[in-house]
Design a protein around this motif. Structure first.
Motif, mmCIF file in Angstrom:
data_model
loop_
_atom_site.group_PDB
_atom_site.id
_atom_site.type_symbol
_atom_site.label_atom_id
_atom_site.label_comp_id
_atom_site.label_asym_id
_atom_site.label_seq_id
_atom_site.Cartn_x
_atom_site.Cartn_y
_atom_site.Cartn_z
ATOM 1 N N THR A 116 0.846 -1.188 0.000
ATOM 2 C CA THR A 116 0.000 0.000 0.000
ATOM 3 C C THR A 116 0.884 1.241 0.000
ATOM 4 O OG1 THR A 116 -0.062 0.205 2.411
ATOM 5 C CG2 THR A 116 -1.747 -1.215 1.391
ATOM 6 N N GLY A 117 0.288 2.382 -0.175
ATOM 7 C CA GLY A 117 1.028 3.624 -0.058
ATOM 8 C C GLY A 117 1.676 3.751 1.305
ATOM 9 N N GLN A 118 1.001 3.268 2.334
ATOM 10 C CA GLN A 118 1.549 3.334 3.685
ATOM 11 C C GLN A 118 2.766 2.431 3.849
ATOM 12 O OE1 GLN A 118 -1.740 2.502 6.288
ATOM 13 N NE2 GLN A 118 -2.664 4.513 5.951
ATOM 14 N N THR A 119 2.719 1.238 3.284
ATOM 15 C CA THR A 119 3.874 0.346 3.416
ATOM 16 C C THR A 119 5.063 0.874 2.615
ATOM 17 O OG1 THR A 119 3.031 -1.127 1.671
ATOM 18 C CG2 THR A 119 2.561 -1.733 3.957
ATOM 19 N N LEU A 120 4.789 1.479 1.454
ATOM 20 C CA LEU A 120 5.887 2.077 0.678
ATOM 21 C C LEU A 120 6.466 3.285 1.396
ATOM 22 C CD1 LEU A 120 4.513 1.797 -2.960
ATOM 23 C CD2 LEU A 120 6.328 0.445 -1.883
ATOM 24 N N ALA A 121 5.616 4.090 2.026
ATOM 25 C CA ALA A 121 6.092 5.251 2.777
ATOM 26 C C ALA A 121 6.953 4.804 3.955
ATOM 27 C CB ALA A 121 4.914 6.094 3.254
ATOM 28 N N SER A 142 3.727 11.414 5.184
ATOM 29 C CA SER A 142 2.408 11.920 4.791
ATOM 30 C C SER A 142 2.339 12.255 3.307
ATOM 31 C CB SER A 142 2.041 13.156 5.616
ATOM 32 O OG SER A 142 1.902 12.801 6.969
ATOM 33 N N ASN A 143 3.395 12.844 2.779
ATOM 34 C CA ASN A 143 3.420 13.193 1.355
ATOM 35 C C ASN A 143 3.387 11.956 0.469
ATOM 36 O OD1 ASN A 143 3.453 15.964 1.815
ATOM 37 N ND2 ASN A 143 5.677 16.065 1.820
ATOM 38 N N ILE A 144 4.116 10.928 0.852
ATOM 39 C CA ILE A 144 4.113 9.688 0.068
ATOM 40 C C ILE A 144 2.738 9.029 0.125
ATOM 41 C CG2 ILE A 144 5.058 7.349 -0.122
ATOM 42 C CD1 ILE A 144 7.745 8.560 0.859
ATOM 43 N N VAL A 145 2.176 8.927 1.315
ATOM 44 C CA VAL A 145 0.850 8.312 1.462
ATOM 45 C C VAL A 145 -0.174 9.089 0.635
ATOM 46 C CG1 VAL A 145 -1.020 7.815 3.087
ATOM 47 C CG2 VAL A 145 1.340 7.244 3.685
ATOM 48 N N SER A 146 -0.092 10.399 0.657
ATOM 49 C CA SER A 146 -1.028 11.232 -0.114
ATOM 50 C C SER A 146 -0.953 10.933 -1.606
ATOM 51 C CB SER A 146 -0.757 12.709 0.125
ATOM 52 O OG SER A 146 -1.105 13.062 1.435
ATOM 53 N N LEU A 147 0.255 10.673 -2.105
ATOM 54 C CA LEU A 147 0.404 10.328 -3.525
ATOM 55 C C LEU A 147 -0.472 9.143 -3.911
ATOM 56 C CD1 LEU A 147 4.270 10.508 -4.084
ATOM 57 C CD2 LEU A 147 2.552 11.947 -5.182
#
Length: 94
Positions: A22-27, A57-62
């Protein structure tokens, strides 16, 4: 060491019941990578002017602001194909 080696411990993905990237795991992974290549020895939200919380936060937002964006879909799909343990975990949970 010769021959085939097999892991005796389950992967982190299995331990944490991760079934997909997920975006969270990549962040989270990006933060770990950034910390490892930094010159600091102790974790802190800030490293000089770099703010890990903002970075996360910026990565997750992407990924979360436009989940249907082709870049988001293709990136998550690519990462999920690269991590076969996640596929195994997903199959085991069904």
């Amino acid at each position: 060491m010769t021959g085939n080696c097999s892991a005796t411990k389950p992967s982190k993905a299995t331990i944490n019941s991760l079934t997909q990237v997920t975006g969270q795991t990549l962040a989270y992974a990006a933060i770990q990578g950034r910390f490892v290549i930094s010159s600091v020895d102790i974790w802190s939200i800030r490293n000089g002017t770099f703010n890990y919380q903002d970075f996360y936060s910026n990565i997750v937002s992407l990924f979360e602001e436009k989940p249907e964006n082709p870049w988001v879909v293709e990136t998550l799909d690519w990462w999920n194909r690269q991590l076969p343990d996640l596929t195994k975990t997903r199959k085991q949970r069904k």
